[in-house]
Design an enzyme around this catalytic site. Sequence first.
Site, PDB file in Angstrom:
ATOM      1  CD1 TRP A   1      -1.756  -2.340   1.973  1.00  0.00           C
ATOM      2  CD2 TRP A   1      -2.805  -1.626   0.136  1.00  0.00           C
ATOM      3  NE1 TRP A   1      -2.633  -3.313   1.574  1.00  0.00           N
ATOM      4  CE2 TRP A   1      -3.287  -2.907   0.465  1.00  0.00           C
ATOM      5  CE3 TRP A   1      -3.316  -0.967  -0.979  1.00  0.00           C
ATOM      6  CZ2 TRP A   1      -4.267  -3.549  -0.303  1.00  0.00           C
ATOM      7  CZ3 TRP A   1      -4.293  -1.601  -1.743  1.00  0.00           C
ATOM      8  CH2 TRP A   1      -4.763  -2.875  -1.402  1.00  0.00           C
TER       9      TRP A   1
ATOM     10  CG  ASP B   1      -3.155   4.014   4.450  1.00  0.00           C
ATOM     11  OD1 ASP B   1      -4.174   3.809   5.155  1.00  0.00           O
ATOM     12  OD2 ASP B   1      -2.917   3.364   3.417  1.00  0.00           O
TER      13      ASP B   1
ATOM     14  CE  LYS C   1      -8.246  -3.060   5.870  1.00  0.00           C
ATOM     15  NZ  LYS C   1      -8.071  -4.178   4.971  1.00  0.00           N
TER      16      LYS C   1
END
Lengths: 355, 355
Positions: free
Chosen positions: B100, B167, B191
Amino acid sequence: MKHNFGAGPCILPQEVFKQASQAVLNFNDTGLSILEISHRAPEFVAVMDEAINLVKELLNVPAGYSVVFLQGGASLQFCMVAMNLLPEGKKAAYLETGVWAKKAVAEAKLFGEVEVVASSKDKNYSYIPKDYSISEDNVYFHCTSNNTIFGTQMHSFPQTNVPIVCDMSSDIFSKEINVADFDLIYAGAQKNIGPAGATLVIVKDEILGKSGRKIPSMLDYKIHIEGESMYNTPPVFSVFVSMLNLRWLKAKGGVAQIAKENDAKAAALYMEIDRNPLFKGTTAVEDRSKMSICFVMENPELEKPFLKYAEDKGCIGIKGHRSVGGFRASQYNALPITSVHVLIEAMQEFAEQNA
Amino acid sequence: MKHNFGAGPCILPQEVFKQASQAVLNFNDTGLSILEISHRAPEFVAVMDEAINLVKELLNVPAGYSVVFLQGGASLQFCMVAMNLLPEGKKAAYLETGVWAKKAVAEAKLFGEVEVVASSKDKNYSYIPKDYSISEDNVYFHCTSNNTIFGTQMHSFPQTNVPIVCDMSSDIFSKEINVADFDLIYAGAQKNIGPAGATLVIVKDEILGKSGRKIPSMLDYKIHIEGESMYNTPPVFSVFVSMLNLRWLKAKGGVAQIAKENDAKAAALYMEIDRNPLFKGTTAVEDRSKMSICFVMENPELEKPFLKYAEDKGCIGIKGHRSVGGFRASQYNALPITSVHVLIEAMQEFAEQNA
C-alpha cells in the site's frame, strides 16, 4: 403507510429491503454478514459478476462496451469524464440543462476547453434546448438525460458524429435506451439502481486511452475495467443491493415493462396537475420528466398547507427544490402506482376543500 | 460458528449487524428503510453528525482539525493527498513499508517529486525501517501505520517538523494515538470503522489550500469540509453502520479499553506462534502488528492441511497473502478473544497430531 416520493436516495422495492436486511445477518447461508465478507470471496465475486451481467442484459449493452461499478457518485464522474476523454488543448461540448449539467461544465473546464452549445438558463432550466449544433471539433458531447431539480427530461438525443457522454443518474433503467447511441453513460446508483455509494459506468472501450494525460489510478476507467470493478475494495453492500434491485427489475419484465408502468404513473399525475385548477406544471410540456415531476400552485400561499395535507396522507419527499419551489414528486421505478393515486387523491380533496 | 479472521472487509460486532439489519427495514422508527431516506433528512444529518462527533471524541481530535467521511477508499487518498498537499516542483517523503505504501508513492509521483526515505523491500517488507532522516525540504512525510499484507506495524512515529500524513486504514481505533502528532490521517472504513464504501479523513485545516493547484471539487478536502461530508450524496449506509460501530466502541470503554483487548489477543496468538514448533512468525519481533498477524509453518507442506483443519473449526480468512504465503490472522476490534482461543487450540491440536 409512507409513500416515498423522495428525489434520491429513494424508494427501492420492499422485497429488496427484506433480502438486504436478511443478508446483513446471514449472507447467502455463509453464516456471515454481507458486511463482513471479503470482496475476494467467491460468493461476492459472483454478486459483482451478476450485477454487471444484469446491467448488460437489461440494457442490451453491445459488444465493445465495458460496465464497471465505482464509487464517488456522478459528481466524481464530472471530473473523471474530462480527465479520461479530453486531451489538453481540445474542446468538449456541453448542454446546460440544470444544476448538475452546470457542475459537469465547471469540472471539465479544469482539463480543457468547454463549449456550452446551448443552455435553458434563460427560463430557469424549464425546457430542453433543441436548436443547437455540435461542431465536429469537439471530442465529445455531454448531456444530462433527466434534470431532477427542474423536472425536465431529454426524450431524444442529438444526431451527431461526436461521441455522446450522458449523465443518466436519474432515469437509467426507467425506459429503453439504445446504448450504442452513447459512448459513455454514468449514473449514481441512488435512484433506480440501488443505495447511495455505488456509481455505474458503461463505456465504449475504444474511446479510452486517448487523453495523453497521466491519470491517477483510481480515476482511470481502464484500470477499473482491468480490475473488473475490484481494483480496490468496492462498495460491497451497495453493489449487492444494486444486484438485488436489478434482479427485481428483470423478474418484473425488464426495462420495457417498467417503462410502461412509469408512463402510466407520470400520465396520471400530469393529468391531475393539468386538470386541477389549484396546480400547474413548471416545465415545457414536451420536455416533462417522467421521473421528476415538478409543479407549483396557482396560489403560492396554499403550498404550505397542501404540503402538510399530503404528508398527513403519507406522501413524503414532495417538497420542491428551492430553485423551483412548490413540489417535486419523484416517481422512480419502485414507487407503486397506488402511491401516485394517493397523491392525486390528496390533490383532489385539497382542491374541493379550497374551492 | 464462524471465527472471521478476514483481512477486510472484516468482522464487525454482532449487535451492529442486528441494528443495521433492522434499519434496512425500518430506520429509527421512520417507517422507511435507511436505504431510501434522503441524506438531507434531519434523521440522517443527525447520523452523520454523530459519526463525526464519535470520531472526534474517541480519538480526542484537537481543535483545528476537520473530520470528513468520503468515498473511494484509501486508494483514492493516495492521489488526493498529493493533489491537495504537494505543490508542483516540491518534494514529499515516503516510507515504503509494503504494497500500500508503494501504491501511495506511485500516485504521488504524478504530482511532484517523491523521496523514498527508507524501504524494507530488501527483506520482503518484514520490518519497519527506523534509521532514516526526513529532510525539511519535504512538504510532508507519508507512512502506513499497519501493513496488512506483511504483518508489520509502526509502534512509534518519527520525530520531525515535517507534517506527517498517515494511512491508518488497518489500525485506526485499535489503540490510542495522539492526533496532534499527525497533519492528515486517512483510513478506508472496512476494518475497524465500518463496512466498505466510506473513507475517513482527519486533517489539520491549516495545511490545506497551499498546493497552488486547481483541484476537481470531489478531490478537494476543503470542499468536503465546507460541505460537512455532504458536498454530494454520501455513502449513507456505510456512514450509518460506521456510526453504529463507533457507538459500540464508545460503550465498550473507547480506544483505551479496546487496545487492552487487542494487546491480549495479539499476545496470545504470538505466544502460540513462538511456542508451537510447527509455526513461526514472518516479521521482526519488535515490528509485529497487533492487527495483522502473519505466520508460516516450518514445514510448508503442512500449510494446506492446517488451513483445512482450522477452517473445519470455523476459523476463516486465515490464508496468507500470496506475497508472504502461510497464514494471516487479522484480529480487528470486533473479533472476540474466544475466536483467538479457537485458532490457538487448532494450532495446538494440529501440532499434537503432527508431532
